[in-house]
Motif scaffolding. Structure first.
Motif, mmCIF file in Angstrom:
data_model
loop_
_atom_site.group_PDB
_atom_site.id
_atom_site.type_symbol
_atom_site.label_atom_id
_atom_site.label_comp_id
_atom_site.label_asym_id
_atom_site.label_seq_id
_atom_site.Cartn_x
_atom_site.Cartn_y
_atom_site.Cartn_z
ATOM 1 N N VAL A 1 0.896 -1.267 0.170
ATOM 2 C CA VAL A 1 -0.011 0.144 -0.081
ATOM 3 C C VAL A 1 0.774 1.171 -0.031
ATOM 4 O O VAL A 1 0.515 2.188 -0.873
ATOM 5 C CB VAL A 1 -0.929 0.088 1.165
ATOM 6 N N THR A 2 1.949 1.090 0.777
ATOM 7 C CA THR A 2 2.735 2.326 1.100
ATOM 8 C C THR A 2 3.607 2.505 -0.686
ATOM 9 O O THR A 2 4.137 3.733 -0.769
ATOM 10 C CB THR A 2 3.742 2.230 1.847
ATOM 11 N N ARG A 3 3.866 1.519 -1.188
ATOM 12 C CA ARG A 3 4.689 1.506 -2.311
ATOM 13 C C ARG A 3 3.912 1.844 -3.739
ATOM 14 O O ARG A 3 4.280 2.244 -4.643
ATOM 15 C CB ARG A 3 5.560 0.263 -2.597
ATOM 16 N N LEU A 4 2.602 1.210 -3.671
ATOM 17 C CA LEU A 4 1.574 1.509 -4.734
ATOM 18 C C LEU A 4 0.467 1.961 -4.187
ATOM 19 O O LEU A 4 -0.506 1.053 -4.044
ATOM 20 C CB LEU A 4 1.762 0.038 -5.450
ATOM 21 N N PRO A 5 0.250 3.140 -3.984
ATOM 22 C CA PRO A 5 -1.108 3.946 -3.295
ATOM 23 C C PRO A 5 -2.048 3.377 -4.279
ATOM 24 O O PRO A 5 -3.294 3.474 -3.817
ATOM 25 C CB PRO A 5 -0.810 5.207 -3.645
ATOM 26 N N SER A 6 -1.919 3.221 -5.545
ATOM 27 C CA SER A 6 -3.130 3.073 -6.324
ATOM 28 C C SER A 6 -3.807 1.655 -5.997
ATOM 29 O O SER A 6 -4.882 1.442 -6.469
ATOM 30 C CB SER A 6 -2.736 2.742 -7.739
ATOM 31 N N ALA A 7 -3.252 0.795 -5.344
ATOM 32 C CA ALA A 7 -3.813 -0.351 -4.800
ATOM 33 C C ALA A 7 -4.638 -0.310 -3.430
ATOM 34 O O ALA A 7 -5.508 -0.988 -3.241
ATOM 35 C CB ALA A 7 -2.698 -1.475 -4.474
ATOM 36 N N PHE A 8 -4.663 1.192 -3.076
ATOM 37 C CA PHE A 8 -5.218 1.272 -1.747
ATOM 38 C C PHE A 8 -6.338 2.340 -1.912
ATOM 39 O O PHE A 8 -7.654 2.490 -1.519
ATOM 40 C CB PHE A 8 -4.393 1.766 -0.590
ATOM 41 N N VAL A 9 -6.088 3.450 -2.994
ATOM 42 C CA VAL A 9 -7.104 4.785 -2.895
ATOM 43 C C VAL A 9 -8.311 4.184 -3.618
ATOM 44 O O VAL A 9 -9.372 4.791 -3.005
ATOM 45 C CB VAL A 9 -6.345 5.774 -4.067
ATOM 46 N N PRO A 10 -8.423 3.453 -4.572
ATOM 47 C CA PRO A 10 -9.886 3.047 -5.169
ATOM 48 C C PRO A 10 -10.838 2.575 -4.117
ATOM 49 O O PRO A 10 -12.161 2.820 -4.291
ATOM 50 C CB PRO A 10 -9.670 2.023 -6.225
ATOM 51 N N SER A 11 -10.171 1.739 -3.048
ATOM 52 C CA SER A 11 -11.293 1.446 -1.921
ATOM 53 C C SER A 11 -11.760 2.464 -0.864
ATOM 54 O O SER A 11 -12.793 2.338 -0.302
ATOM 55 C CB SER A 11 -10.477 0.260 -1.041
ATOM 56 N N VAL A 12 -11.194 3.658 -1.264
ATOM 57 C CA VAL A 12 -11.626 4.948 -0.443
ATOM 58 C C VAL A 12 -12.457 5.824 -1.298
ATOM 59 O O VAL A 12 -13.529 6.234 -1.119
ATOM 60 C CB VAL A 12 -10.398 5.703 0.241
ATOM 61 N N ILE A 13 -11.935 6.111 -2.514
ATOM 62 C CA ILE A 13 -12.521 7.052 -3.423
ATOM 63 C C ILE A 13 -13.860 6.535 -4.150
ATOM 64 O O ILE A 13 -14.620 7.496 -3.924
ATOM 65 C CB ILE A 13 -11.380 7.315 -4.402
ATOM 66 N N PHE A 14 -13.776 5.107 -4.362
ATOM 67 C CA PHE A 14 -15.110 4.825 -5.126
ATOM 68 C C PHE A 14 -16.307 4.649 -4.169
ATOM 69 O O PHE A 14 -17.235 5.196 -4.471
ATOM 70 C CB PHE A 14 -14.847 3.414 -5.704
ATOM 71 N N PRO A 15 -15.944 4.296 -2.767
ATOM 72 C CA PRO A 15 -17.071 4.504 -1.914
ATOM 73 C C PRO A 15 -17.762 5.865 -1.589
ATOM 74 O O PRO A 15 -18.820 5.941 -1.589
ATOM 75 C CB PRO A 15 -16.737 3.600 -0.564
ATOM 76 N N ILE A 16 -16.575 6.800 -1.574
ATOM 77 C CA ILE A 16 -17.046 8.182 -1.382
ATOM 78 C C ILE A 16 -17.961 8.719 -2.283
ATOM 79 O O ILE A 16 -18.725 9.432 -2.253
ATOM 80 C CB ILE A 16 -15.943 8.761 -0.925
ATOM 81 N N PHE A 17 -17.479 8.262 -3.747
ATOM 82 C CA PHE A 17 -17.952 8.679 -4.908
ATOM 83 C C PHE A 17 -19.370 8.271 -4.730
ATOM 84 O O PHE A 17 -20.505 9.101 -5.094
ATOM 85 C CB PHE A 17 -17.460 8.313 -5.999
#
Length: 267
Positions: free
Chosen positions: A31-47
């Motif tokens: 997650v710290t090396r590849l934020p793209s693997a974590f961000v969608p799990s936050v951005i999509f639900p908020i969207f």
């Protein structure tokens, strides 16, 4: 240092739980090396919270709708979708390791094969906690109210983590079967089909046609009821047991599927 190498250094008496933990920590560090693997799990639900909470706010005026706050209905749905995508990330990461040949190093680990399956799943569960509380905070700021208090929070957490584990095992099986990132669209489509062909948007009582028939037998409808029960009133066994059973059966079947495909990959 990779999990396989660290476990190999421990010798043949290495605990399988040590291998599980090292693989789980590897997925967390990613997650710290590849934020793209974590961000969608936050951005999509908020969207989805913003989109459904605004565009469908008048749905609460439907006769018999169980709440007068739209986010009490759509908030848990958005959180389960984010949890499902965290499980999908397990399968996508595994296909990447299979394509690069890195997964062969894991097979050197002096531990039972089940440990190689459990490790990424445990990692997905650990990664699920931060998005869970971030989206829950956004939902609360939007006006959602947890009527069931601590017990309602517990049922929501069980539903979210259960969905993560279910989709993690399912996508692991797909990864072992196809051994290519070309399976990624199939993994993602499975999330949308399982969630949106259920009571994700409206209660079963106001559905008509084929969608009503599908949602009625879709186990995800029971899981959504489990996630929402604390937002719609007091937590009761009547509204909870169906979701718990659906998760138990689904996780068992998905785990058996992933293990079977793993045995095909490594006889």
């Amino acid at each position: 240092m990779t999990t396989a190498v660290r476990s190999a250094e421990l010798g043949h008496d290495a605990s399988p739980w040590r291998v599980v933990w090292e693989m789980a920590m590897r997925s967390v560090v990613v997650v710290t090396r590849l934020p793209s693997a974590f961000v969608p799990s936050v951005i999509f639900p908020i969207f989805f919270v913003l989109a459904f909470g605004g565009a469908f706010s008048a749905i609460t005026f439907l006769p018999g709708f169980p709440t007068d706050q739209v986010l009490n209905w759509y908030g848990p749905m958005a959180m389960l979708q984010g949890s499902a995508f965290l499980g999908v990330m397990v399968g996508m990461a595994t296909t990447r390791d299979l394509e690069t040949g890195f997964y062969d190093r894991f097979l050197l680990a002096p531990a039972p094969r089940w440990a190689l399956l459990a490790g990424p799943v445990v990692g997905a569960v650990l990664r699920a906690f931060p998005p869970f509380y971030i989206v829950l905070t956004v939902v609360a700021l939007g006006g959602a109210k947890l009527e069931g208090n601590a017990l309602g929070l517990l049922t929501l957490l069980v539903a979210a983590l259960g969905v993560t584990v279910l989709h993690a095992f399912w996508t692991l099986g797909l990864a072992f079967r196809f051994k290519s990132q070309r399976a990624a669209p199939l993994m993602q489509i499975g999330v949308f089909f399982s969630i949106f062909l259920s009571t994700a948007q409206v209660p079963l009582s106001v559905m008509t046609g084929w969608l009503h028939a599908v949602a009625k037998v879709n186990p995800m409808s029971n899981v959504l009821r489990l996630a929402r029960v604390g937002f719609l009133g007091d937590v009761t066994w009547h509204d909870s047991w169906g979701g718990l059973l659906a998760l138990a059966v689904g996780i068992t079947l998905a785990a058996l599927f992933s293990f079977r495909q793993f045995r095909r990959l490594v006889p």
